[in-house]
Write an enzyme that holds these catalytic residues in place. Sequence first.
Site, PDB file in Angstrom:
ATOM      1  N   GLU A 286       6.671   1.112 -14.722  1.00  0.00           N
ATOM      2  CA  GLU A 286       8.026   0.446 -15.145  1.00  0.00           C
ATOM      3  C   GLU A 286       8.856   1.463 -15.890  1.00  0.00           C
ATOM      4  OE1 GLU A 286       7.854  -3.956 -13.958  1.00  0.00           O
ATOM      5  OE2 GLU A 286       8.574  -4.036 -16.107  1.00  0.00           O
ATOM      6  N   HIS A 307     -16.601   6.293  -3.688  1.00  0.00           N
ATOM      7  CA  HIS A 307     -17.054   6.138  -2.385  1.00  0.00           C
ATOM      8  C   HIS A 307     -16.110   5.439  -1.484  1.00  0.00           C
ATOM      9  CE1 HIS A 307     -21.477   6.325  -3.589  1.00  0.00           C
ATOM     10  NE2 HIS A 307     -20.983   6.169  -4.702  1.00  0.00           N
ATOM     11  N   LYS A 421      14.153  -9.411  -5.702  1.00  0.00           N
ATOM     12  CA  LYS A 421      14.527 -11.013  -6.367  1.00  0.00           C
ATOM     13  C   LYS A 421      15.686 -11.325  -5.448  1.00  0.00           C
ATOM     14  CE  LYS A 421      12.496 -10.830 -10.662  1.00  0.00           C
ATOM     15  NZ  LYS A 421      12.883 -10.714 -12.353  1.00  0.00           N
TER      16      LYS A 421
END
Length: 433
Positions: A286, A307, A421
């Site tokens: 961020e 793995h 948003k």
Amino acid sequence: MQIDIQGLQHFLSDKELSRMTALTEAVTKDLEKGKGAGAEFTGWLDLPTEYDKKEFERIIKAGRRIKRNSDAVVVIGIGGSYLGAKAAYEFLAHPFQNQLGKAKSKAPELYFAGINLSADYHQGLLDVLESKDWSIIMISKSGTTTEPAIAFRILKEKLEAQYGKTKAAKRIFAITDAKKGALRKLSEQEGYETFVVPDDVGGRFSVLTAVGLLPLAAVGIDIKSLMKGAANAMQDMKAPFGKNIAMQYAALRNILYNKGKSTEIMVSFEPRMTYLMEWWKQLFGESEGKENKGIFPASAIFTADLHSLGQYIQEGRRNIFETALVLEKVKSNLKVPRAEKDLDGLGYLEGKSLHYINDKAIEGVRNAHVDGEVPNIRLVIPKADALNLGYLFYFFEKACAISGYLLGVNPFDQPGVEAYKRNMFELLEKPGY
Ligand code: PA5
């Protein structure tokens, strides 16, 4: 804590390093003098010593009360209002603390809510809380974030149904802005005890405020040691480049980025660091991912992910470097037991500790990845205690700010977070959208 660059030797030259050293020193000076971009959000820089001492005492008291009267505590918050506490809890607590029961662990179970919009997740949490004594710590700096606000409505309703409105209010603690936001208003009206996220400390830099400290105090973690560790780091990270691991880490990752290594994979061989790496991902992602720039922060837990991601790291696109968080000492001395017959072929490991075997895996993986052209930085942490964690938090915060400045971005804003948003609110027909 130490930085080990053995796995970097043939990926950078002295000339590159000395050029980046000068730049790093210059931007660090800007940061410390409050001259860089976003300087109004650098309150975290001296937080380990300049925190509100009276509030700190209230945090300890409230933590003790929750610990005494609750079998479980639910922390509601998202992003920077969640990841620090989660990371610290996982790093410091018993790996199966919630399953131990209060009699053994001497602490309430800790749960997190408001970190998604999943009905099943939140219903599951309500099921777990059934017939327990519990409390809520609601965290939102803005006081208006949708995910935690919804979770709070749901959980508050349950708490009030269980205890009645007045008693429930004594089990709700709110951490938010000192003056503004819906959560501040609601808390004042309902009479919750409140704590403050300082104006000059952004969400992802807030772990050493009440945001991280109250949830940790509630489960019995020594927050004084955490602050002491951070204060030690604050002192050490004022040193010149040669002795300053925050500057060194920031410089090294920018040298690698300039050479096309645009993804950093933070790896650990200890599952207790899974959420520390999630916290780190938010902090760096961020802070740096803007203006079409930034190192993509990824993480992996080894040996499990060897793995799954191991093949890619060894032979995939060569745009990655690896930073390993290595824990020097672990708490348990579990060993491979002796067996009468060597049917599983593990005879050569009999009597060896798991930590010794893990160490060999760490060594073997670094060598393999360096051979595969993946530069490796190692951050060595002496042990998993609150003192070392405080140190680590502060180290990463300072390194992140320096690194953001080296990249040429403002590490303290997050304009891109709003885009989803806006769309979501429009789809939900929120008034004004
Ligand atoms: O780092 C940040 O600023 C964000 O991740 C915020 O912490 C997150 O969006 C939650 O915001 P708030 O605490 O205002 O609810």
